[in-house]
Design a protein around this motif. Structure first.
Motif, PDB file in Angstrom:
ATOM      1  N   ARG A  73     -30.521  58.650  86.897  1.00  0.00           N
ATOM      2  CA  ARG A  73     -30.417  59.236  88.440  1.00  0.00           C
ATOM      3  C   ARG A  73     -30.759  58.076  89.119  1.00  0.00           C
ATOM      4  O   ARG A  73     -30.590  57.779  90.270  1.00  0.00           O
ATOM      5  CB  ARG A  73     -31.392  60.572  88.587  1.00  0.00           C
ATOM      6  CG  ARG A  73     -30.808  61.725  87.983  1.00  0.00           C
ATOM      7  CD  ARG A  73     -31.786  62.789  88.195  1.00  0.00           C
ATOM      8  NE  ARG A  73     -32.028  63.271  89.465  1.00  0.00           N
ATOM      9  CZ  ARG A  73     -31.639  64.708  89.828  1.00  0.00           C
ATOM     10  NH1 ARG A  73     -31.379  65.422  88.932  1.00  0.00           N
ATOM     11  NH2 ARG A  73     -31.940  64.889  91.038  1.00  0.00           N
ATOM     12  N   LEU A  74     -31.552  56.966  88.637  1.00  0.00           N
ATOM     13  CA  LEU A  74     -32.155  55.895  89.208  1.00  0.00           C
ATOM     14  C   LEU A  74     -30.881  55.106  89.416  1.00  0.00           C
ATOM     15  O   LEU A  74     -30.893  54.453  90.373  1.00  0.00           O
ATOM     16  CB  LEU A  74     -33.385  55.229  88.541  1.00  0.00           C
ATOM     17  CG  LEU A  74     -33.748  53.929  89.143  1.00  0.00           C
ATOM     18  CD1 LEU A  74     -34.059  54.121  90.496  1.00  0.00           C
ATOM     19  CD2 LEU A  74     -34.532  53.024  88.405  1.00  0.00           C
ATOM     20  N   ILE A  75     -30.215  55.003  88.376  1.00  0.00           N
ATOM     21  CA  ILE A  75     -28.803  54.024  88.325  1.00  0.00           C
ATOM     22  C   ILE A  75     -28.085  54.660  89.500  1.00  0.00           C
ATOM     23  O   ILE A  75     -27.137  53.983  90.136  1.00  0.00           O
ATOM     24  CB  ILE A  75     -28.216  54.011  87.052  1.00  0.00           C
ATOM     25  CG1 ILE A  75     -29.158  53.099  86.096  1.00  0.00           C
ATOM     26  CG2 ILE A  75     -26.715  53.299  87.278  1.00  0.00           C
ATOM     27  CD1 ILE A  75     -28.808  53.187  84.678  1.00  0.00           C
ATOM     28  N   MET A  76     -27.746  56.105  89.372  1.00  0.00           N
ATOM     29  CA  MET A  76     -26.878  56.691  90.641  1.00  0.00           C
ATOM     30  C   MET A  76     -27.493  56.144  92.008  1.00  0.00           C
ATOM     31  O   MET A  76     -26.640  55.760  92.877  1.00  0.00           O
ATOM     32  CB  MET A  76     -26.792  57.926  90.535  1.00  0.00           C
ATOM     33  CG  MET A  76     -26.136  58.430  89.222  1.00  0.00           C
ATOM     34  SD  MET A  76     -26.429  60.211  88.933  1.00  0.00           S
ATOM     35  CE  MET A  76     -25.443  60.975  90.337  1.00  0.00           C
ATOM     36  N   VAL A  77     -28.785  56.384  92.289  1.00  0.00           N
ATOM     37  CA  VAL A  77     -29.259  55.712  93.387  1.00  0.00           C
ATOM     38  C   VAL A  77     -28.875  54.445  93.669  1.00  0.00           C
ATOM     39  O   VAL A  77     -28.284  54.078  95.012  1.00  0.00           O
ATOM     40  CB  VAL A  77     -30.717  55.968  93.726  1.00  0.00           C
ATOM     41  CG1 VAL A  77     -31.452  55.304  94.861  1.00  0.00           C
ATOM     42  CG2 VAL A  77     -30.954  57.626  93.697  1.00  0.00           C
ATOM     43  N   LEU A  78     -29.089  53.521  92.783  1.00  0.00           N
ATOM     44  CA  LEU A  78     -28.989  51.933  93.063  1.00  0.00           C
ATOM     45  C   LEU A  78     -27.366  51.935  93.260  1.00  0.00           C
ATOM     46  O   LEU A  78     -26.900  51.041  94.071  1.00  0.00           O
ATOM     47  CB  LEU A  78     -29.338  51.282  91.748  1.00  0.00           C
ATOM     48  CG  LEU A  78     -30.763  51.265  91.792  1.00  0.00           C
ATOM     49  CD1 LEU A  78     -31.252  50.402  90.537  1.00  0.00           C
ATOM     50  CD2 LEU A  78     -31.635  50.547  93.084  1.00  0.00           C
TER      51      LEU A  78
END
Length: 107
Positions: A73-78
């Motif tokens: 999910r963090l990678i998706m935000v970035l």
């Protein structure tokens, strides 16, 4: 039948492409080129997708994005922020290229 989101994405792409062509037409020193036009079209199409990916990664319930947890999910935000930044940078650089350059003889 395409989803309304897909239609919105293509509409945004064509609006940004039209903006690019109109601004090139109004500027005396700008000649439209394929690479810049393609980056505006791709950026415009990607803009709604970037916002949607970012929104889903931040606000979607965990059950809705079941295979994507924690780091994913963090990678998706970035990734969403990177798409937004890429579009912003393309527009910013294009608008800077339209500004008249100051004369060096007036120092």
């Amino acid at each position: 039948m395409s989803s309304p989101f897909t239609i919105l994405s293509f509409a945004m792409g064509f609006v940004t492409l039209a903006f690019y062509l109109v601004m090139c037409g109004r500027a005396a020193k700008c000649n439209p080129n394929f690479v810049s036009a393609a980056s505006f079209l791709a950026g415009g199409v990607g803009l709604p997708s970037a916002i949607r990916v970012w929104y889903l990664a931040v606000f979607a319930p965990i059950q809705e994005l079941d295979p994507f947890t924690g780091t994913d999910r963090l990678i998706m935000v970035l990734g969403g922020l990177a798409l937004l930044w890429g579009f912003y940078a393309a527009v910013r650089d294009f608008l800077r290229s339209l500004r008249p350059e100051p004369d060096e003889d007036q120092s």
